[in-house]
Enzyme design. Structure first.
Site, short mmCIF file in Angstrom:
data_model
loop_
_atom_site.label_atom_id
_atom_site.label_comp_id
_atom_site.label_asym_id
_atom_site.label_seq_id
_atom_site.Cartn_x
_atom_site.Cartn_y
_atom_site.Cartn_z
N ASP A 28 -39.75 16.43 20.54
CA ASP A 28 -39.46 15.25 21.35
C ASP A 28 -39.91 13.97 20.66
O ASP A 28 -40.14 12.96 21.32
CB ASP A 28 -40.11 15.36 22.74
CG ASP A 28 -41.62 15.49 22.68
OD1 ASP A 28 -42.16 15.63 21.56
OD2 ASP A 28 -42.26 15.48 23.75
N GLU A 59 -46.77 18.98 13.30
CA GLU A 59 -46.47 18.84 14.73
C GLU A 59 -47.05 20.05 15.44
O GLU A 59 -46.60 21.19 15.23
CB GLU A 59 -44.96 18.75 14.95
CG GLU A 59 -44.56 17.96 16.19
CD GLU A 59 -44.52 18.80 17.45
OE1 GLU A 59 -44.47 18.24 18.56
OE2 GLU A 59 -44.54 20.04 17.34
N ARG A 82 -13.19 -1.37 13.43
CA ARG A 82 -11.93 -1.52 14.15
C ARG A 82 -12.22 -1.66 15.64
O ARG A 82 -12.67 -0.72 16.28
CB ARG A 82 -11.02 -0.34 13.87
CG ARG A 82 -10.63 -0.25 12.40
CD ARG A 82 -9.88 1.01 12.06
NE ARG A 82 -9.69 1.08 10.61
CZ ARG A 82 -9.34 2.17 9.95
NH1 ARG A 82 -9.11 3.29 10.62
NH2 ARG A 82 -9.19 2.15 8.65
N ARG A 139 -15.13 2.97 7.36
CA ARG A 139 -14.58 1.65 7.72
C ARG A 139 -14.16 1.58 9.18
O ARG A 139 -14.03 0.49 9.74
CB ARG A 139 -13.37 1.33 6.84
CG ARG A 139 -13.65 1.30 5.35
CD ARG A 139 -12.50 0.69 4.57
NE ARG A 139 -11.18 1.13 4.99
CZ ARG A 139 -10.52 2.17 4.49
NH1 ARG A 139 -11.08 2.90 3.53
NH2 ARG A 139 -9.32 2.49 4.91
N HIS A 193 -12.34 9.76 -0.69
CA HIS A 193 -12.44 8.71 -1.70
C HIS A 193 -13.61 8.96 -2.65
O HIS A 193 -14.20 8.02 -3.19
CB HIS A 193 -12.56 7.33 -1.06
CG HIS A 193 -11.33 6.94 -0.28
ND1 HIS A 193 -11.34 5.91 0.62
CD2 HIS A 193 -10.08 7.46 -0.25
CE1 HIS A 193 -10.13 5.81 1.18
NE2 HIS A 193 -9.35 6.74 0.65
N TYR A 201 -11.59 10.15 8.09
CA TYR A 201 -10.55 10.95 7.46
C TYR A 201 -10.64 12.41 7.89
O TYR A 201 -9.62 13.08 8.06
CB TYR A 201 -10.67 10.84 5.94
CG TYR A 201 -10.14 9.56 5.37
CD1 TYR A 201 -8.79 9.42 5.06
CD2 TYR A 201 -10.98 8.48 5.13
CE1 TYR A 201 -8.30 8.24 4.52
CE2 TYR A 201 -10.50 7.30 4.59
CZ TYR A 201 -9.16 7.17 4.29
OH TYR A 201 -8.69 6.00 3.77
N TYR A 249 -10.63 -1.59 18.28
CA TYR A 249 -9.96 -0.72 19.25
C TYR A 249 -10.30 0.75 19.06
O TYR A 249 -9.81 1.61 19.78
CB TYR A 249 -8.43 -0.87 19.10
CG TYR A 249 -7.94 -0.56 17.70
CD1 TYR A 249 -7.64 0.73 17.32
CD2 TYR A 249 -7.81 -1.59 16.76
CE1 TYR A 249 -7.22 1.01 16.03
CE2 TYR A 249 -7.38 -1.32 15.47
CZ TYR A 249 -7.10 -0.02 15.11
OH TYR A 249 -6.69 0.26 13.83
N ASN A 274 0.83 -1.20 0.00
CA ASN A 274 0.00 0.00 0.00
C ASN A 274 0.87 1.26 0.00
O ASN A 274 1.73 1.43 0.87
CB ASN A 274 -0.91 -0.01 1.24
CG ASN A 274 -2.02 1.01 1.15
OD1 ASN A 274 -1.78 2.19 0.90
ND2 ASN A 274 -3.25 0.56 1.38
#
Length: 993
Positions: A547, A708, A343, A339, A275, A284, A345, A162
Site C-alpha cells: 500500500d 517492507e 489529441r 503522441r 517507430h 499503435y 478528442y 504523408n
C-alpha cells in the site's frame, strides 16, 4: 503514421470497421455455393460490423442514444453536421471542394478526412432506426461526394504529403464506405475507385517504407477488404499472408505474430514498440489489436482464415501487453500512448474503450478458454464504467450488455499485479484501490515522440509516475492542455526553458534502466541523463509494495546554472482548487496562489476530488524541505498539438497542487526520499509516519535498497560493478534483486537492467535454505548453507526477470533472546517473517515482556488483515502514534470500546480475559463464525470464578472453539500475557484463517 485531423471531433469517427460488434461467425464458404455468394456474405458480415445489422431494438435507450449520435454527426439543428456543411453543385465547383475546410489540394490528411466524413454519412444512411435511414437525398450526396473524391483527390496519380494517407488511411475509409453503399454503386464506380486503391496500396512497400507492426496489419486489412469488394482472391491471400510476411517472395521476417527482439512489434515481456524506440501498447498497439482482431474475424470460417501457427501468440498479448495498462474503469495508461495524449478528442478513457472493443472482437475468434477470460475482463471494466455505452458502436452495446447480463460470465475483479516492461522502460503496479504507472527512457527507448503533436512531452519519459484511483478524470479533462510540463510527478528536471518538440527521440546514454518483480511487488530504477542538460544526472528508483510506493534519488548533479527539482506530485484539483493539504497535522491555506517552502516535513496529505482518491506522503528522513504550490493554470490543446487542435482552439483552466524538492542550482550529489501512500486518509498517513512499514536500507551511489516489513520484502538496486551489499543481499555487479519471505518459502527475483556483456551475476543471501523448490534455467544454485549462493546467467536475457524459490527453516528468522522459549520460537519467527510481529531491537524480541493494550490491538489487526476507516475518537490516542491506525480500525469495527471517559489506555498492560474479549470480537468482525460457548466450557478450570461477567461469553466461546486452552486446570484471566505467549496465540489465530 498520420491519423485524422482534429475536425473529426469525436473518437467514434475514428473507429475503423474492426469495431467489435456482435455478428455471427458462420462459415462463409457455403460448401458448393458460388464464389459470388461467398464474397457477398463476407461483405454483409463486414457491413454488419458497422451498422449492427437488424437484430437490435432501436428503442433501447443506449442504442437509441448511439443512433441519435450517428445521425447528429451528419445532420443536426445547428447545421454543423457533415451533410449540412457539404458543398454541392455550384458551391462545390466554386470552392473546388466538397467541404470548405478541406480545400487544400496539397494536404494528404484531408483525403483521409474527406472519406471519413463520407463514411459517417454512409453509416447514418445504413443504420436501422435512424432518422436518415435510406434517405434518398443523403444517398445521392454520398455518391456525389465519392465521385468528386475519385475525380479530384484520390486518383491514379503521384502521391503527395504523408504516405500513410494514400496507402492506409484513405483506402480503409473508402473501402468501408463502398461496403456500406455497395448495392447503390455502379460497377464502373467500384472499378474506378478500386483501381486507385490498387495504385496507391500495392503489395510491395511504397516510398521505400518497410512495413512493421501496426502499419503491416493496416496494409493487410486494406488488401483483404479490397478483395471482397470485387471477389479478388489474390488480394485476400495478400491480406492473410501479409500478416505473416509471406507475400512477394518474403520469408516471414516481419511476421506480425512473432515476438521480436529488436525493431517494431511485440516483445516477450509484453512491450510493444513502434517507430523503433517508442513505447506504444496503448497507441499503435491498440490499433494493431483492433485491426488484427477485425481481420481475423472477417476471414474466420473461409478458405482464407488465418492459420499461421504463431498466431497463438495473439491470445497471450491480451494478458501480457494490454490488460496491465487498463485501470478498472477503462482508463488506458497514457505512458504507452505516445503522441495520442495530445489529441483532445482521444484521451485515456476513449482510448480504453477502443481497446476494450478490440478485446471484445478478439473474444469472438479466440479459443474458448481465452474467450471466457476476455469476457470476464470486459464485464468488470464495463460494470465499472457505464459511460462505455455512450461511445460504443451499436453491436458493441448489444454484445457488452449480453456479456454483463450473462450470469455465467463472472467479472474478473480488481487486477493485483506488478509487471516490468524492461524492453520499453515501463512498469505497472496494480493494488486494491489504486494503480501506479512508471515511464522511463533508456538506450533503447526514447524519452518521447513528437512531430506537430505532443510538442511538450519533454519529461513524460523521465521517470513520470501516474497514480490511478477513483478520480477517473485525473489525466483526462484537459489535463495535458493545462498541466505544467516542467513539473510532472516523479521526474527530476531542470527548470530551463525548452522549445516545443525539443529533443524528441532522445535516448539515454546510461544503460542502467529497468527493474525486477516477483509478480506482486517490484522495484525499478533509472540512471538519468537529462535530454535538456546533459550535465544533469541522477540515480532514481521506485519500490512498489502493498500500500505504498517508495521513491529514492541520489547522486543528483548538474553544472548548467539552472534550478533542479524533483517533483513529488502534481495533481489536478477540484473546480475551486480547495482540496485540503495537511502537513504534519496542520492544514495549509486552500486559496489558489498559495505557495510555501516548508521545512521539517514528516508527512503530508492531499484530499482527493472524489472518495477513494486521497494521497498521503511520508518522508522517511523525518524533516524534509518540501515546496508547495496551489495554482490555476490555463492552456490550449493547439499549443501541444498544432496538427489536431479543436475548432477555435479554446483556452481551458484547471487547478493543480504540486509538491517538490528544490535541489538548488548546480547540485553536487543531492538526494531525496519520499513515500506515496495512495488512498490513505490524513489520520492513516499520520499513523503510518509514526510507525512506517518501510525502512530505507541504502540510498547512495552504489545501491538503493528498501525493506517492507508488512510483506517481508526486500529490494535492492545495485548501480555499479563490484561487490556490494544491502539488506542481506550481496552481488558482484550491477543488478536488481528482490527477496520475499512468506512462511517457510523464500523467493528471490533477479534481473540485469544494464544488459552487461558477460551477464554473469553472483548473488549471495544472508540466509540458509533447507531445499531448493525451483529455479529459472538461467540460475545455478551453488550453496544453500550457511548462506544461499547462486549464479545467474543474464547474458542475452534482454533484462528479463529470473526467479528461484527455496524452503527455509523457521529459525532462519531468529532472535537471540528466544532460546529459552522453544515452545514459542517457531511461531515468533514465522510471524516476524510475515511482518506481523516486530522485534524490540537488533536481534531481540523480549519474549518475557508483558503486552500492552495498544500492542495487542496492532497484532490482532495485522493477523486478521482487518480494514476500516479508523475512528480516531479516543482522547488518549494521538494520530502520530504507531498504533493509532490499528486502534482506530478496532474502534470502528466495534472490537474495542474503551472506557466511559473516552480513553483507551494504550500503555496499560492487557489482562488475559480482556485479550479474549478482543479476540472474540475481532474474529466476528473478520467474518469468522464460532460456535457459542456456555458455562460448561468453563467448568474444567479452577479459577473460572475470576472471569468477569463481561468476559464470560467470550472466554467460553474461545475455549469451545479451541482458540485458547489454558494450562489444563486454570485460565489466569486476571494475569497479563507475555510477548511470547501472545505470539503463540496470534499465530494460532493467523494459521486458522
Amino acid at each position: 503514421m498520420f491519423l485524422l485531423s482534429g475536425k473529426t471531433k469525436k473518437w467514434v469517427c475514428m473507429l475503423t470497421l474492426t469495431s467489435l460488434l456482435l455478428v455471427s461467425c458462420e462459415s462463409l464458404t457455403g460448401g458448393n455455393a458460388a464464389a459470388e455468394d461467398t464474397f457477398g456474405r463476407m461483405r454483409t458480415k463486414w457491413k454488419e460490423t458497422m451498422t449492427g445489422g437488424n437484430s437490435y431494438d432501436p428503442k433501447d435507450p443506449d442504442i437509441a442514444r448511439r443512433i441519435q449520435m450517428i445521425d447528429s454527426e451528419v445532420s443536426n439543428d445547428k447545421k454543423s453536421g457533415f451533410w449540412d456543411t457539404m458543398q454541392k453543385d455550384a458551391a462545390s465547383a466554386e470552392c473546388k471542394c466538397i467541404w470548405t475546410d478541406l480545400k487544400n489540394n496539397g494536404a494528404s490528411a484531408e483525403i483521409t478526412e474527406g472519406y471519413d466524413r463520407l463514411k459517417a454519412m454512409a453509416l447514418a444512411y445504413s443504420t436501422k432506426g435512424g432518422s436518415l435511414e435510406k434517405n434518398e437525398a443523403l444517398k445521392a450526396d454520398i455518391i456525389r461526394g465519392l465521385d468528386w473524391m475519385g475525380d479530384n483527390r484520390y486518383t491514379v496519380r503521384k502521391a503527395y504529403g504523408n504516405w500513410w494517407d494514400w496507402e492506409i488511411g484513405a483506402p480503409l475509409r473508402l473501402e468501408d464506405t463502398m461496403i456500406l453503399m455497395y448495392n447503390d454503386l455502379t460497377a464502373e464506380q467500384r472499378t474506378k475507385w478500386i483501381a486507385a486503391i490498387d495504385h496507391h496500396s500495392p503489395n510491395q512497400a511504397g516510398l521505400g517504407y518497410e512495413y512493421w507492426g501496426a502499419n503491416r496489419v493496416w496494409r493487410a486489412k486494406v488488401h483483404a477488404v479490397r478483395g471482397i469488394l470485387d471477389g479478388n482472391t489474390a488480394k485476400l491471400v495478400m491480406g492473410r499472408d501479409g500478416l505473416s510476411d509471406l507475400t512477394d517472395g518474403h520469408k516471414g521476417e516481419k511476421n506480425v505474430f512473432r515476438y521480436v527482439t529488436s525493431v517494431d512489434g511485440f516483445y516477450a515481456d509484453g512491450s510493444f514498440i513502434q517507430h523503433g524506440e517508442f513505447a506504444y501498447n496503448g497507441g499503435y498497439g491498440n490499433s494493431f489489436l483492433q485491426e488484427l482482431a477485425g481481420l481475423m474475424y472477417l476471414l474466420k470460417g473461409t478458405e482464407w482464415e488465418v492459420k499461421d501457427p504463431e498466431a497463438v501468440n495473439v491470445w497471450k498479448w491480451v494478458y501480457d501487453s494490454f490488460e496491465p495498462f487498463i485501470y478498472k474503469d477503462g482508463q488506458l495508461m497514457d505512458m504507452v500512448r505516445g503522441r495520442e495524449i495530445s489529441r483532445y478528442y482521444f484521451q485515456d478513457d476513449v482510448a480504453g474503450h477502443k481497446l476494450i472493443m478490440g478485446i471484445m472482437r478478439l473474444s469472438q475468434v479466440a479459443p474458448v478458454e481465452h474467450a471466457a477470460a476476455y469476457k470476464s475482463m470486459i464485464k468488470y471494466w464495463v460494470m465499472n464504467d457505464p459511460t462505455f455505452y455512450d461511445v460504443a458502436t451499436l453491436n458493441m452495446i448489444v454484445l457488452a450488455k449480453a456479456t454483463v447480463g450473462h450470469e455465467s460470465v463472472k467479472p474478473r475483479g480488481e487486477l493485483v499485479q506488478n509487471k516490468m516492461f524492461n524492453q520499453m522502460a515501463r512498469a505497472v503496479h496494480h493494488r486494491p484501490g489504486f494503480a501506479l504507472g512508471l515511464s522511463m527512457f533508456s538506450k533503447r527507448i526514447a524519452n518521447y515522440e513528437a512531430n506537430p503533436e505532443n510538442l511538450r512531452g519533454w519529461y513524460t519519459g523521465s521517470g513520470m509516475t501516474y497514480l490511478y484511483n477513483n478520480d477517473d478524470t485525473q489525466y483526462a479533462d484537459e489535463f495535458w492542455a493545462t498541466v505544467n510540463p516542467y513539473r510532472l510527478p516523479g521526474t527530476t528536471v531542470t527548470q530551463k526553458t525548452i522549445k516545443s518538440g525539443d529533443q524528441q527521440g532522445f535516448t539515454n546514454t546510461k544503460d542502467w534502466v529497468g527493474g525486477v518483480t516477483n509478480g506482486t511487488f517490484g522495484a525499478a530504477g533509472m540512471e538519468l541523463v537529462s535530454p535538456y542538460d546533459t550535465t544533469l544526472t541522477a540515480k532514481k528508483s521506485w519500490f512498489m509494495f502493498d500500500d505504498e510506493v517508495v521513491a529514492l534519488g541520489s547522486d543528483i548533479i548538474s553544472a548548467d546554472n539552472n534550478p533542479v527539482e524533483t517533483i513529488i506530485d502534481n495533481r489536478k484539483l477540484n473546480e475551486s482548487g480547495s482540496n485540503t493539504l495537511t502537513v504534519n497535522g496542520a492544514a495549509k491555506p486552500s486559496t489558489l496562489g498559495w505557495s510555501e517552502s516548508m521545512t521539517g516535513v514528516q508527512w503530508a496529505h492531499q484530499a482527493g476530488n472524489v472518495e477513494g482518491s486521497d494521497v498521503g506522503y511520508f518522508f522517511p528522513e523525518g524533516a524534509a524541505n518540501v515546496n508547495g504550490l496551489r495554482e490555476s493554470r490555463k492552456g490550449k490543446w493547439g499549443t501541444i498539438n498544432v496538427l489536431q487542435a479543436p475548432k477555435g482552439n479554446p483556452e481551458h483552466t484547471r487547478n493543480y497542487l504540486s509538491l517538490w524538492f528544490d535541489h538548488g542550482t548546480n547540485p553536487a550529489g543531492a538526494s531525496y526520499q519520499y513515500v506515496l501512500l495512495p488512498n490513505k486518509s490524513a489520520s492513516q498517513t499520520a499513523s503510518y509516519a509514526a510507525s512506517p512499514d518501510i525502512r530505507v536500507l541504502a540510498n547512495n551511489s552504489a545501491v538503493h535498497a528498501v525493506h517492507e516489513s508488512g510483506s517481508g520484502t526486500t529490494a535492492a538496486l545495485f548501480w555499479n560493478d563490484g561487490v556490494m551489499s544491502a539488506g542481506g543481499i550481496t552481488v558482484n555487479k550491477r543488478a536488481a534483486v528482490m527477496t520475499q519471505t512468506q512462511g517457510k518459502e523464500l523467493t528471490i527475483s533477479i534481473s540485469d537492467p544494464s544488459r552487461s556483456e558477460d551477464g554473469i551475476i553472483e548473488v549471495e543471501l544472508d540466509r540458509q535454505a533447507v531445499s531448493t523448490v525451483g529455479t529459472d534455467p538461467r540460475i545455478t544454485v551453488t550453496q544453500t548453507n550457511p548462506t544461499i549462493k547462486l549464479t545467474v546467467n543474464a547474458k542475452d536475457s534482454l533484462g528479463a526477470v529470473m526467479q528461484a524459490k527455496f524452503t527455509i527453516p523457521a529459525g532462519s528468522i531468529s532472535f537471540q533472546d528466544t532460546g529459552r522459549y522453544a515452545w514459542a520460537s517457531e511461531q515468533i519467527n514465522e510471524l516476524a517473517a510475515k511482518g506481523i510481529v516486530n522485534g524490540t531491537g537488533v536481534n531481540t524480541f523480549s519474549p518475557g515482556a508483558n503486552v500492552t493494550r495498544s500492542d495487542f490491538i496492532v497484532l490482532l489487526v495485522r493477523a486478521l488483515g482487518l480494514k476500516a476507516e479508523p475512528d480516531m475518537s479516543f482522547v488518549d490516542v494521538s494520530s502520530a502514534q504507531y498504533y493509532a491506525q490499528a486502534v482506530g480500525i478496532a474502534k470502528r469495527l466495534g472490537i474495542t470500546e474503551g472506557g466511559a471517559d473516552g480513553r483507551f489506555n494504550p500503555k496499560q498492560e492487557i489482562s488475559r480475559q480482556d485479550m479474549m474479549v478482543l479476540i472474540s470480537r475481532a474474529l466476528k468482525a473478520s467474518g469468522r463464525t464460532l460456535e457459542a460457548g456456555t458455562a460448561a466450557d468453563l467448568s474444567p478450570f479452577t479459577d473460572r470464578g475470576q472471569v468477569a461477567s463481561y468476559a464470560a461469553d467470550s472466554v467460553a466461546t474461545l475455549i469451545k472453539n479451541k482458540v485458547v486452552e489454558g494450562d489444563g486446570t486454570s485460565l489466569k484471566p486476571l494475569a497479563t500475557a507475555t510477548r511470547a505467549e501472545t505470539a503463540v496465540l496470534i499465530h494460532r489465530i493467523y494459521s486458522s484463517r
